[in-house]
Design a protein around this motif. Structure first.
Motif, short mmCIF file in Angstrom:
data_model
loop_
_atom_site.label_atom_id
_atom_site.label_comp_id
_atom_site.label_asym_id
_atom_site.label_seq_id
_atom_site.Cartn_x
_atom_site.Cartn_y
_atom_site.Cartn_z
N PRO A 46 0.79 -1.23 0.00
CA PRO A 46 0.00 0.00 0.00
C PRO A 46 0.82 1.28 0.00
O PRO A 46 0.26 2.35 -0.15
CB PRO A 46 -0.81 -0.11 1.28
N GLY A 47 2.13 1.22 0.15
CA GLY A 47 2.97 2.41 0.29
C GLY A 47 2.67 3.52 -0.70
O GLY A 47 1.87 4.40 -0.45
N PHE A 48 3.31 3.48 -1.87
CA PHE A 48 3.16 4.54 -2.86
C PHE A 48 1.75 4.54 -3.45
O PHE A 48 1.15 5.59 -3.66
CB PHE A 48 4.18 4.38 -3.98
N LEU A 49 1.21 3.36 -3.72
CA LEU A 49 -0.12 3.29 -4.32
C LEU A 49 -1.17 3.94 -3.43
O LEU A 49 -2.08 4.59 -3.91
CB LEU A 49 -0.51 1.84 -4.61
N PHE A 50 -1.04 3.76 -2.12
CA PHE A 50 -2.00 4.36 -1.20
C PHE A 50 -2.02 5.87 -1.36
O PHE A 50 -3.06 6.48 -1.50
CB PHE A 50 -1.65 3.98 0.24
N GLN A 51 -0.85 6.50 -1.36
CA GLN A 51 -0.78 7.96 -1.48
C GLN A 51 -1.27 8.41 -2.85
O GLN A 51 -2.02 9.38 -2.96
CB GLN A 51 0.65 8.43 -1.26
N GLN A 52 -0.87 7.72 -3.89
CA GLN A 52 -1.27 8.10 -5.24
C GLN A 52 -2.79 7.97 -5.41
O GLN A 52 -3.44 8.87 -5.94
CB GLN A 52 -0.55 7.22 -6.25
N ASN A 53 -3.36 6.87 -4.96
CA ASN A 53 -4.80 6.66 -5.11
C ASN A 53 -5.60 7.60 -4.24
O ASN A 53 -6.66 8.08 -4.65
CB ASN A 53 -5.17 5.21 -4.80
N THR A 54 -5.13 7.88 -3.04
CA THR A 54 -5.85 8.79 -2.16
C THR A 54 -5.89 10.18 -2.77
O THR A 54 -6.94 10.83 -2.77
CB THR A 54 -5.19 8.84 -0.77
N LEU A 55 -4.78 10.66 -3.31
CA LEU A 55 -4.77 11.97 -3.95
C LEU A 55 -5.70 11.98 -5.15
O LEU A 55 -6.50 12.90 -5.32
CB LEU A 55 -3.35 12.34 -4.37
N ARG A 56 -5.63 10.94 -5.98
CA ARG A 56 -6.51 10.86 -7.15
C ARG A 56 -7.98 10.86 -6.74
O ARG A 56 -8.79 11.61 -7.28
CB ARG A 56 -6.20 9.60 -7.95
N ASP A 57 -8.31 10.04 -5.75
CA ASP A 57 -9.70 9.97 -5.30
C ASP A 57 -10.18 11.31 -4.72
O ASP A 57 -11.32 11.72 -4.94
CB ASP A 57 -9.87 8.88 -4.25
N ALA A 58 -9.31 11.99 -3.99
CA ALA A 58 -9.68 13.30 -3.44
C ALA A 58 -9.91 14.32 -4.54
O ALA A 58 -10.87 15.09 -4.49
CB ALA A 58 -8.60 13.79 -2.48
#
Length: 66
Positions: A46-58
């Protein structure tokens, strides 16, 4: 997503406001904070993907806000 935000927070008259009222809530909720949630799937780091997906979703979620 924008329809959900409208359902929760809009005043006045719109299809989503009428639906909220039909469901028993006349007044909109006063939402102070919005957040995002991302479930980690088994086997994914979940490391990088978590941050990338959270920003995209926001960004996607807020694109419909006025």
């Amino acid at each position: 997503m924008s329809e959900w935000v409208e359902y929760l927070t809009r005043e006045g008259d719109s299809p989503m406001v009428r639906l909220r009222k039909a469901n028993g809530r006349d007044e909109p909720w006063r939402v102070k904070f919005w957040g995002t949630w991302w479930d980690v799937e088994p086997g994914i780091n979940p490391g990088f993907l978590f941050q990338q997906n959270t920003l995209r979703d926001a960004l996607v979620a807020t694109s419909g806000l006025k």
